[in-house]
Design an enzyme around this catalytic site. Structure first.
Site, PDB file in Angstrom:
ATOM      1  N   ARG A  11     -37.067  -6.678 -36.275  1.00  0.00           N
ATOM      2  CA  ARG A  11     -35.986  -6.579 -35.277  1.00  0.00           C
ATOM      3  C   ARG A  11     -34.640  -6.339 -35.957  1.00  0.00           C
ATOM      4  NH1 ARG A  11     -38.789 -11.191 -32.797  1.00  0.00           N
ATOM      5  NH2 ARG A  11     -40.540 -10.157 -31.775  1.00  0.00           N
ATOM      6  N   ASP A  25     -44.094  -3.009 -40.031  1.00  0.00           N
ATOM      7  CA  ASP A  25     -43.871  -2.105 -38.897  1.00  0.00           C
ATOM      8  C   ASP A  25     -42.981  -0.941 -39.357  1.00  0.00           C
ATOM      9  OD1 ASP A  25     -45.301  -3.775 -37.141  1.00  0.00           O
ATOM     10  OD2 ASP A  25     -43.544  -5.054 -36.858  1.00  0.00           O
ATOM     11  N   CYS A  68     -30.227 -15.492 -37.589  1.00  0.00           N
ATOM     12  CA  CYS A  68     -31.208 -15.852 -38.596  1.00  0.00           C
ATOM     13  C   CYS A  68     -30.461 -16.412 -39.794  1.00  0.00           C
ATOM     14  CB  CYS A  68     -32.021 -14.612 -38.990  1.00  0.00           C
ATOM     15  SG  CYS A  68     -33.323 -15.008 -40.165  1.00  0.00           S
ATOM     16  N   ARG A  72     -49.873 -14.562 -23.337  1.00  0.00           N
ATOM     17  CA  ARG A  72     -48.845 -15.171 -24.182  1.00  0.00           C
ATOM     18  C   ARG A  72     -47.601 -14.300 -24.204  1.00  0.00           C
ATOM     19  NH1 ARG A  72     -52.980 -12.712 -26.562  1.00  0.00           N
ATOM     20  NH2 ARG A  72     -52.889 -11.988 -28.740  1.00  0.00           N
ATOM     21  N   ASP A 112     -49.563  -3.744 -36.200  1.00  0.00           N
ATOM     22  CA  ASP A 112     -49.072  -3.772 -34.820  1.00  0.00           C
ATOM     23  C   ASP A 112     -48.853  -2.317 -34.420  1.00  0.00           C
ATOM     24  OD1 ASP A 112     -48.231  -4.836 -32.431  1.00  0.00           O
ATOM     25  OD2 ASP A 112     -46.869  -6.286 -33.357  1.00  0.00           O
ATOM     26  N   CYS A 115     -36.796  -6.713 -41.752  1.00  0.00           N
ATOM     27  CA  CYS A 115     -37.014  -7.352 -40.449  1.00  0.00           C
ATOM     28  C   CYS A 115     -37.480  -6.339 -39.403  1.00  0.00           C
ATOM     29  CB  CYS A 115     -35.718  -7.992 -39.978  1.00  0.00           C
ATOM     30  SG  CYS A 115     -35.876  -8.847 -38.391  1.00  0.00           S
ATOM     31  N   LYS A 141     -51.556  -5.592 -31.365  1.00  0.00           N
ATOM     32  CA  LYS A 141     -51.981  -5.864 -32.735  1.00  0.00           C
ATOM     33  C   LYS A 141     -53.460  -5.546 -32.908  1.00  0.00           C
ATOM     34  CE  LYS A 141     -48.644  -9.444 -33.950  1.00  0.00           C
ATOM     35  NZ  LYS A 141     -47.923  -9.685 -32.680  1.00  0.00           N
ATOM     36  N   CYS A 149     -33.885 -10.937 -43.573  1.00  0.00           N
ATOM     37  CA  CYS A 149     -34.791 -10.171 -44.437  1.00  0.00           C
ATOM     38  C   CYS A 149     -34.483  -8.695 -44.246  1.00  0.00           C
ATOM     39  CB  CYS A 149     -36.250 -10.373 -44.008  1.00  0.00           C
ATOM     40  SG  CYS A 149     -36.800 -12.065 -44.068  1.00  0.00           S
TER      41      CYS A 149
HETATM   42  C1  LIG Z   1     -47.491 -10.786 -32.246  1.00  0.00           C
HETATM   43  C2  LIG Z   1     -47.193 -10.994 -30.833  1.00  0.00           C
HETATM   44  C3  LIG Z   1     -47.840 -12.010 -30.115  1.00  0.00           C
HETATM   45  C4  LIG Z   1     -48.798 -12.979 -30.747  1.00  0.00           C
HETATM   46  O1  LIG Z   1     -49.996 -12.387 -31.107  1.00  0.00           O
HETATM   47  P1  LIG Z   1     -51.180 -13.286 -31.704  1.00  0.00           P
HETATM   48  O2  LIG Z   1     -52.256 -12.311 -31.986  1.00  0.00           O
HETATM   49  O3  LIG Z   1     -51.530 -14.297 -30.644  1.00  0.00           O
HETATM   50  O4  LIG Z   1     -50.644 -13.968 -32.942  1.00  0.00           O
HETATM   51  C5  LIG Z   1     -47.554 -12.124 -28.778  1.00  0.00           C
HETATM   52  N1  LIG Z   1     -46.691 -11.275 -28.157  1.00  0.00           N
HETATM   53  C6  LIG Z   1     -46.071 -10.292 -28.812  1.00  0.00           C
HETATM   54  C7  LIG Z   1     -45.151  -9.401 -28.080  1.00  0.00           C
HETATM   55  C8  LIG Z   1     -46.295 -10.109 -30.180  1.00  0.00           C
HETATM   56  O5  LIG Z   1     -45.661  -9.140 -30.847  1.00  0.00           O
END
Ligand SMILES: *Cc1c(COP(=O)(O)O)cnc(C)c1O
Length: 345
Positions: A112, A271, A103, A94, A308, A110, A315, A107
């Site tokens: 970022r 974070d 935005c 992903r 994270d 944030c 994570k 916030c």
């Molecule tokens: C948080 C994040 C995701 C998604 O993580 P999930 O555990 O699927 O919710 C994907 N890529 C990055 C870079 C992230 O920081």
């Protein structure tokens, strides 16, 4: 201009006006605003009562943002994980597509903070298209997460084009959109937007509610509209000192979300980002609160407590110590702290 765009344009961002309205120090407000942008939507202006209430703390500037807190600007090393300006790719399956750098509300905590709303990091549509080419050329990617900034600040036509192009990539299955708009600009969730998102199923929307006071009638309507359009909803909460680091608030938030058909997904450890040190809550407290939620609310309303890891190590879900020992017979610690044996072979 659509009504939500007019509403956004009517936001308050002038530091002097914000300082005057909430009784903040004008000089400190201006110096924070010169580094990190400010914007208070009309919706937020109605919600924030005082600078130190749970809404004021999240959205009004504080001089601690400029403190030398020793924290890094980019602790998750997103810059190193970015093959292109619009892409953050840490997990093979992903990818984040940063669908805009703006935005509705900025916030103060944030993740970022270093870049969102800063012109130097703007992401013109052409950069998003390059991001799509990267995704199309990377077959391991099964899920695309639109993040930002807030992807729902894109006009419907641009969002539709992005989603259609993503749907033309055969290896992309699930789409996810992460947005803060339900808390800060709920009028963004128009019937037309809900229909557009519903057309691109499976598309999950992750909301970002941190306090039960964000669950307003307008947010309720937005949730109901998305759910009716076939968009599954999950929520991410950031654990924040003085905002939601107590059991009563988190229980009310998680139960309130579930009642609105929003599944509490993650409770994020903040974070360690420069300028956010005043919001930090120790892990011990987060674990206690996670255990309290587990004891009190429906399992459907218990979020994963997520940290994270610095340096882009990914994570990690933290759980209160439940495994005492393993073997022929396992010894486990129950939700109320009892040690219980379980046959294990
Ligand atoms: C948080 C994040 C995701 C998604 O993580 P999930 O555990 O699927 O919710 C994907 N890529 C990055 C870079 C992230 O920081």
């Amino acid at each position: 201009m659509e009504a939500w765009q007019q509403s956004l344009a009517a936001s308050l961002s002038a530091p002097a006006a914000i300082a005057a309205r909430f009784g903040l120090d004008a000089v400190a407000t201006a110096s924070v605003a010169s580094r990190y942008p400010l914007r208070l939507t009309t919706h937020l202006l109605e919600l924030i009562e005082t600078a130190d209430d749970p809404l004021g703390r999240q959205f009004l500037p504080h001089e601690h943002e400029l403190a030398a807190d020793g924290l890094a600007e980019d602790p998750l090393a997103e810059q190193q994980l970015a093959p292109l300006p619009a892409i953050v790719h840490r997990y093979p399956s992903r990818v984040l597509l940063l669908a805009g750098n703006d935005c509705a509300a900025y916030c103060r905590f944030c993740t970022r903070k270093r870049r969102v709303g800063c012109a130097a990091f703007a992401l013109p549509f052409g950069e998003l298209l390059k991001g799509l080419d990267y995704i199309a050329a990377t077959p391991a990617i099964r899920e695309v997460i639109l993040s930002g900034g807030d992807p729902l600040l894109l006009p419907d036509a641009a969002l539709a084009e992005l989603l259609e192009r993503l749907r033309r990539i055969p290896h992309v299955g699930v789409l996810r959109i992460a947005t803060r708009t339900l808390s800060v600009l709920p009028e963004r969730i128009t019937p037309a937007l809900a229909t557009l998102l519903g057309r691109h199923a499976p598309l999950f929307l992750t909301t970002h509610f941190n306090h039960p006071r964000e669950l307003t009638p307008a947010a309720d309507e937005a949730c109901a509209r998305l759910a009716a359009a076939g968009v599954p909803l999950a929520n991410q909460t950031v654990l924040l000192r003085g905002v939601n680091d107590d059991e009563v608030t988190l229980v009310e938030l998680c139960e309130g979300l579930l009642l609105r058909r929003v599944r509490p997904y993650c409770l994020h450890q903040l974070d360690p980002v420069r300028g956010t040190g005043h919001f930090r809550v120790p892990l011990e407290r987060g674990l206690e609160l996670t255990a309290a939620l587990r004891r009190t609310v429906s399992g459907l309303a218990v979020p994963h407590y997520i940290v994270d890891l610095p340096g882009g190590r990914g994570k990690l879900a933290l759980t209160p110590q439940s495994v005492v020992s393993l073997g022929e017979t396992a010894v486990l610690r129950s939700a109320v702290g009892e040690l219980v044996e379980l046959p294990n072979r």
